[in-house]
Design a protein around this motif. Structure first.
Motif, PDB file in Angstrom:
ATOM      1  N   SER A 240      50.470  33.963 -53.040  1.00 25.56           N
ATOM      2  CA  SER A 240      50.856  35.144 -52.269  1.00 25.56           C
ATOM      3  C   SER A 240      52.285  34.999 -51.775  1.00 25.56           C
ATOM      4  CB  SER A 240      49.925  35.332 -51.067  1.00 25.56           C
ATOM      5  OG  SER A 240      48.599  35.528 -51.489  1.00 25.56           O
ATOM      6  N   PHE A 241      53.006  36.096 -51.796  1.00 26.30           N
ATOM      7  CA  PHE A 241      54.371  36.071 -51.295  1.00 26.30           C
ATOM      8  C   PHE A 241      54.767  37.476 -50.892  1.00 26.30           C
ATOM      9  CE2 PHE A 241      54.380  36.234 -55.910  1.00 26.30           C
ATOM     10  CZ  PHE A 241      55.135  37.370 -56.176  1.00 26.30           C
ATOM     11  N   GLU A 242      55.841  37.571 -50.136  1.00 33.02           N
ATOM     12  CA  GLU A 242      56.303  38.860 -49.630  1.00 33.02           C
ATOM     13  C   GLU A 242      57.060  39.622 -50.713  1.00 33.02           C
ATOM     14  OE1 GLU A 242      55.508  39.996 -46.690  1.00 33.02           O
ATOM     15  OE2 GLU A 242      54.407  38.149 -46.227  1.00 33.02           O
ATOM     16  N   ASN A 243      57.146  40.940 -50.528  1.00 35.03           N
ATOM     17  CA  ASN A 243      57.965  41.742 -51.437  1.00 35.03           C
ATOM     18  C   ASN A 243      59.403  41.255 -51.407  1.00 35.03           C
ATOM     19  OD1 ASN A 243      55.947  43.487 -52.340  1.00 35.03           O
ATOM     20  ND2 ASN A 243      56.122  44.750 -50.504  1.00 35.03           N
ATOM     21  N   GLY A 244      60.081  41.311 -52.539  1.00 31.32           N
ATOM     22  CA  GLY A 244      61.469  40.872 -52.623  1.00 31.32           C
ATOM     23  C   GLY A 244      61.623  39.403 -52.941  1.00 31.32           C
ATOM     24  N   GLU A 245      60.521  38.709 -53.225  1.00 33.87           N
ATOM     25  CA  GLU A 245      60.588  37.289 -53.558  1.00 33.87           C
ATOM     26  C   GLU A 245      60.202  37.058 -55.014  1.00 33.87           C
ATOM     27  OE1 GLU A 245      59.781  34.801 -49.514  1.00 33.87           O
ATOM     28  OE2 GLU A 245      58.006  35.563 -50.550  1.00 33.87           O
ATOM     29  N   ARG A 246      60.780  37.853 -55.890  1.00 31.71           N
ATOM     30  CA  ARG A 246      60.446  37.742 -57.308  1.00 31.71           C
ATOM     31  C   ARG A 246      60.831  36.380 -57.877  1.00 31.71           C
ATOM     32  NH1 ARG A 246      63.146  41.284 -62.152  1.00 31.71           N
ATOM     33  NH2 ARG A 246      62.111  40.233 -63.863  1.00 31.71           N
ATOM     34  N   TRP A 247      61.767  35.699 -57.253  1.00 35.32           N
ATOM     35  CA  TRP A 247      62.166  34.376 -57.737  1.00 35.32           C
ATOM     36  C   TRP A 247      60.987  33.414 -57.778  1.00 35.32           C
ATOM     37  CZ3 TRP A 247      61.642  30.024 -54.670  1.00 35.32           C
ATOM     38  CH2 TRP A 247      61.428  30.247 -53.306  1.00 35.32           C
ATOM     39  N   ARG A 248      59.961  33.668 -56.926  1.00 36.96           N
ATOM     40  CA  ARG A 248      58.795  32.797 -56.938  1.00 36.96           C
ATOM     41  C   ARG A 248      58.013  32.934 -58.253  1.00 36.96           C
ATOM     42  NH1 ARG A 248      57.528  30.420 -52.125  1.00 36.96           N
ATOM     43  NH2 ARG A 248      58.529  31.258 -50.253  1.00 36.96           N
ATOM     44  N   VAL A 249      58.055  34.131 -58.857  1.00 42.75           N
ATOM     45  CA  VAL A 249      57.399  34.323 -60.150  1.00 42.75           C
ATOM     46  C   VAL A 249      58.069  33.441 -61.190  1.00 42.75           C
ATOM     47  CG1 VAL A 249      56.776  35.982 -61.926  1.00 42.75           C
ATOM     48  CG2 VAL A 249      56.812  36.687 -59.525  1.00 42.75           C
ATOM     49  N   ILE A 370      70.037  29.500 -58.192  1.00 44.30           N
ATOM     50  CA  ILE A 370      70.614  29.973 -56.930  1.00 44.30           C
ATOM     51  C   ILE A 370      69.556  30.670 -56.066  1.00 44.30           C
ATOM     52  CG2 ILE A 370      72.958  30.132 -57.860  1.00 44.30           C
ATOM     53  CD1 ILE A 370      72.623  33.112 -58.170  1.00 44.30           C
ATOM     54  N   SER A 371      68.521  31.240 -56.692  1.00 44.49           N
ATOM     55  CA  SER A 371      67.422  31.808 -55.910  1.00 44.49           C
ATOM     56  C   SER A 371      66.671  30.709 -55.175  1.00 44.49           C
ATOM     57  CB  SER A 371      66.461  32.577 -56.824  1.00 44.49           C
ATOM     58  OG  SER A 371      67.072  33.725 -57.365  1.00 44.49           O
ATOM     59  N   GLN A 372      66.482  29.562 -55.844  1.00 39.25           N
ATOM     60  CA  GLN A 372      65.857  28.420 -55.179  1.00 39.25           C
ATOM     61  C   GLN A 372      66.711  27.942 -54.022  1.00 39.25           C
ATOM     62  OE1 GLN A 372      62.622  28.255 -56.145  1.00 39.25           O
ATOM     63  NE2 GLN A 372      62.673  26.157 -56.903  1.00 39.25           N
ATOM     64  N   GLN A 373      68.026  27.888 -54.231  1.00 32.74           N
ATOM     65  CA  GLN A 373      68.932  27.444 -53.184  1.00 32.74           C
ATOM     66  C   GLN A 373      68.893  28.367 -51.969  1.00 32.74           C
ATOM     67  OE1 GLN A 373      72.828  27.117 -55.082  1.00 32.74           O
ATOM     68  NE2 GLN A 373      72.719  24.884 -54.899  1.00 32.74           N
ATOM     69  N   VAL A 378      67.521  36.628 -55.865  1.00 30.74           N
ATOM     70  CA  VAL A 378      68.902  37.057 -56.097  1.00 30.74           C
ATOM     71  C   VAL A 378      68.908  38.161 -57.159  1.00 30.74           C
ATOM     72  CG1 VAL A 378      71.186  36.350 -56.916  1.00 30.74           C
ATOM     73  CG2 VAL A 378      69.820  34.804 -55.475  1.00 30.74           C
ATOM     74  N   PRO A 379      69.499  39.332 -56.871  1.00 33.45           N
ATOM     75  CA  PRO A 379      69.558  40.406 -57.872  1.00 33.45           C
ATOM     76  C   PRO A 379      70.274  39.942 -59.132  1.00 33.45           C
ATOM     77  CG  PRO A 379      70.164  41.227 -55.701  1.00 33.45           C
ATOM     78  CD  PRO A 379      70.093  39.738 -55.593  1.00 33.45           C
ATOM     79  N   LEU A 380      69.837  40.464 -60.259  1.00 32.91           N
ATOM     80  CA  LEU A 380      70.407  40.039 -61.540  1.00 32.91           C
ATOM     81  C   LEU A 380      71.910  40.259 -61.620  1.00 32.91           C
ATOM     82  CD1 LEU A 380      69.861  38.829 -64.308  1.00 32.91           C
ATOM     83  CD2 LEU A 380      69.306  41.117 -65.138  1.00 32.91           C
ATOM     84  N   PRO A 381      72.463  41.416 -61.197  1.00 40.21           N
ATOM     85  CA  PRO A 381      73.929  41.589 -61.264  1.00 40.21           C
ATOM     86  C   PRO A 381      74.679  40.523 -60.473  1.00 40.21           C
ATOM     87  CG  PRO A 381      72.857  43.704 -60.941  1.00 40.21           C
ATOM     88  CD  PRO A 381      71.796  42.664 -60.757  1.00 40.21           C
TER      89      PRO A 381
END
Length: 416
Positions: A240-249, A370-373, A378-381
């Motif tokens: 489970s994770f909050e919205n906006g944390e797609r990096w966890r996927v 960088i999302s882990q950091q 982090v948005p793709l752009p």
């Protein structure tokens, strides 16, 4: 040749008829046999060279032979790591009419060895633990397919060397059964049986001088429980994770890939508290990713590149809640909204650094890093911009390195 002899096979090799089926297997002449190492078995097993390959023949009761034949056929259809069944031969009898047991014929797994043969060679001190790790992976894969083994042991497994480690293959399915879903009790029974058998097998090797007395066989046996539990948890647990944390996927997929699993499906459900992800792995064959990506997008890339891109496609499909749509439509949107914009964002003067598929792969790796950091998605752009400034600009021009004499202005570029 006794007239009652019957051969059940998906594809019959006529050379099978030339073997001395009227003789008990343990009495077959050396001229027929192939000199390969054999593991311990409750039944008589012999290897034979036939039609340019090696087959394994096991003398066994008729009912059990047909059962194991069907179990192995099903495992092969599901691409599980197991030996390939070739035939069941029944109706055997001696020239005097005395009945003989039926036999199961399987194809010998090339470059594989039973565990005793491995310990008879000069191997590193951690050989036992590497074999246990391989067996744990095999058991998890079988359980995910709904296969209850019922007789897990090193003796019923063959091992292939795999880049410093080992890959394990099921070789004996006599007691196996397929279930729609295995119960916790069935999985735990297989696991406890594996632990007990492994400890006994390693103690036997110690008594024979093949394993050092310093090796703690109990500790090694316990390792399969630890490794199996960790793998099963990683592969089947929900997160489970909050919205906006797609990096966890991406992080979850990355961990699964590190364990040697390919993610075949992502299912996500949204509730008032956020989003819950359930990842179901799928074991796939060599070249699968290249073929799938080519079919969906027309992109012709290397296998590992394709796997990375397909993982991102699957994550895109889950994040946009489009799992009920046709895969081809989702892939078209992913190509237009993710892959092509990423490649087009690379400045023209930097496009000779790497080929497009490798650039995209590195962008995804950089984004994950960088999302882990930053502990955020982090948005793709933003990830592309960071990658260009901090990674790509400092790379040598790969196209020039590959062909130093080439005029880079005359080399055709791939445009999107």
């Amino acid at each position: 040749m006794p007239t009652s002899l019957e051969i059940t096979a998906a594809r019959l090799d006529p050379a099978l008829l030339d073997l001395p089926w009227e003789i008990p297997l343990e009495e077959w002449p050396e001229s027929v046999l192939a000199a390969l190492p054999r593991g311990i078995s409750r039944h008589v097993v012999r290897f034979v060279r036939l039609s340019g390959r090696v087959i394994a023949i096991k003398e066994i009761g008729e009912t059990v032979a047909f059962h194991e034949y069907e179990m192995l056929r099903n495992l092969n259809r599901l691409q599980a790591p197991s030996v390939q069944p070739l035939a069941v031969i029944t109706g055997r009898s001696t020239p005097l009419g005395e009945p003989l047991d039926s036999v199961l014929v399987t194809e010998h797994l090339q470059f594989s060895l039973p565990y005793r043969a491995l310990f008879s060679q000069y191997l590193r001190r951690d050989t036992a633990t590497r074999l246990i790790d391989a067996l744990a992976v095999l058991l998890v894969r079988l359980h995910l397919l709904g296969f209850y083994w019922g007789d897990v042991s090193l003796s019923n497994t063959l091992f292939r060397r795999d880049a410093g480690a080992f890959a394990a293959y099921l070789v004996d399915a006599e007691t196996g059964e397929f279930q729609p879903t295995l119960t916790v009790g069935q999985r735990e029974y297989d696991l406890d049986l594996a632990r007990t058998n492994i400890i006994g097998e390693l103690m036997d090797l110690q008594a024979g001088g093949f394993v050092s007395e310093e090796v703690d066989t109990i500790e090694v046996g316990n390792r399969i429980v630890e490794r199996y539990t960790a793998l099963w948890q990683e592969l089947t647990s929900s997160e489970s994770f909050e919205n906006g944390e797609r990096w966890r996927v991406s992080a979850r997929i990355h961990r699964l890939n590190e364990l040697g699993y390919d993610v075949g499906e992502l299912s996500m459900t949204t509730d008032v508290d956020g989003t819950r992800i359930q990842i179901q792995p799928k074991v796939v064959d060599a070249g699968h990713h290249h073929r799938r990506l080519m079919r969906l997008t027309g992109l012709d890339v290397q296998e590992n590149q394709a796997r990375r891109m397909l993982n991102d496609l699957d994550a895109f499909r889950a994040a946009t809640d489009r799992q009920g749509e046709e895969e081809e439509f989702v892939a078209h949107d992913w190509l237009a909204r993710v892959f092509e914009p990423t490649v087009r964002a690379i400045p023209r003067e930097l496009r000779g650094k790497l080929e497009p598929a490798e650039v995209f792969h590195e962008v995804l790796e950089h984004r994950w890093f960088i999302s882990q950091q930053q502990q955020r998605d982090v948005p793709l752009p933003d990830a592309v911009a960071s990658y260009i400034d901090n990674v790509l600009r400092h790379r040598p021009d790969e196209r020039a390195v590959l062909d130093p004499g080439a005029d880079t202005e005359t080399i055709p570029r791939i445009e999107f």
